[in-house]
Design an enzyme around this catalytic site. Structure first.
Site, PDB file in Angstrom:
ATOM      1  N   ALA A 264       0.849  -1.202   0.000  1.00  0.00           N
ATOM      2  CA  ALA A 264       0.000   0.000   0.000  1.00  0.00           C
ATOM      3  C   ALA A 264       0.879   1.244   0.000  1.00  0.00           C
ATOM      4  CB  ALA A 264      -0.903  -0.020   1.225  1.00  0.00           C
ATOM      5  N   ASN A 265       0.287   2.394   0.166  1.00  0.00           N
ATOM      6  CA  ASN A 265       1.054   3.630   0.316  1.00  0.00           C
ATOM      7  C   ASN A 265       0.378   4.468   1.400  1.00  0.00           C
ATOM      8  OD1 ASN A 265      -0.977   5.441  -0.965  1.00  0.00           O
ATOM      9  ND2 ASN A 265      -0.547   4.118  -2.730  1.00  0.00           N
ATOM     10  N   ARG A 266       0.968   5.619   1.702  1.00  0.00           N
ATOM     11  CA  ARG A 266       0.504   6.378   2.875  1.00  0.00           C
ATOM     12  C   ARG A 266      -0.650   7.329   2.585  1.00  0.00           C
ATOM     13  NH1 ARG A 266       5.490   9.213   4.516  1.00  0.00           N
ATOM     14  NH2 ARG A 266       3.968  10.564   5.527  1.00  0.00           N
TER      15      ARG A 266
END
Ligand code: CTP
Length: 225
Positions: A29-31
């Site tokens: 995922a990413n932030r």
């Protein structure tokens, strides 16, 4: 900021990260929090516009229910939703932080949990399709496409401009990397016809949304299609 008598635009807004599964319980995922896309959805809804919000996996939710809210998890989910809904939209605001890479699909791994191996694990990642570039290549006349560009501060303008041209879109909102998962945003907005607008330093995303929506609606209304 729409001209009197003109039909109201219908907005398709994407927001939040994608989750790309490694197995049944793990993902890449990413932030991204989705905060900016949600703030844009709230602002457009408050103004009485038709809004379809495509929202990724984030705990944040809109304060004002958009006309329609649909959830996605992976880049593939979002790709399908865009294929279904883009044709009806007049403006696409692509605020989602779509993964650039995902684990190569392994049907067996996806139904179970990979066991821990003392020797480690090597994942093979493949590039995801560029959904915004795909949207631009299939757009119908009259559609206005807005993308976002997360860039290092020193490259903000040149990389943002290059991304606008490469993806074939109408407007790009270039932000420094610190914008991700933050309450504030510092942005430079560039259009295909060379217009540039910048925020006066970092502003709260809630305050930024009306500012950006004004710019998008004005540019979309005057776009030469
Ligand atoms: N985007 C997309 N599909 C992808 C990756 C990004 O539609 N597979 C969209 C994002 O929603 C955003 C814009 O493209 O509106 C730019 O995203 P960004 O991550 O800044 O750019 P990339 O195209 O991924 O290029 P790079 O990571 O090399 O800067």
């Amino acid at each position: 900021m729409t001209s009197p008598g003109a039909p109201l635009p219908s907005l398709l807004i994407t927001a939040g990260p994608t989750h790309e599964p490694i197995d049944a319980v793990r993902y890449i995922a990413n932030r991204s929090s989705g905060r900016l896309g949600i703030a844009l959805s709230d602002e457009a809804t408050r103004r009485g516009l038709s809004v379809r919000l495509l929202l990724g996996p984030t705990p944040l939710t809109p304060a004002h229910s958009p006309t329609t809210l649909e959830r996605f998890r992976t880049t593939t989910d979002l790709q399908r939703l865009l294929a279904t809904h883009l044709p009806q939209a007049t403006i696409l605001i692509m605020a989602a932080a779509v993964a650039d890479y995902r684990p190569v699909a392994d049907a067996a791994a996806l139904v179970g949990k990979r066991r821990r191996e003392a020797t480690g694990l090597t994942l093979t990642l493949e590039a995801t399709p560029d959904l915004l570039a795909q949207a631009a290549s299939t757009r119908r006349p009259g559609q206005f496409l807005v993308g976002f560009a997360l860039e290092t501060r020193s490259d903000l303008l040149t990389s943002g401009r290059a991304k606008l041209d490469r993806k074939g879109i109408d407007m790009i909102v270039a932000n420094p990397l610190e914008t991700m998962d933050s309450d504030t945003i510092e942005a430079t907005v560039m259009t295909r016809d060379g217009l540039v607008h910048s925020t006066a330093g970092a502003v709260l995303k809630r305050a930024f949304a009306p500012w950006l929506l004004d710019i998008i609606l004005a540019a979309a209304a005057h776009a030469d299609h």
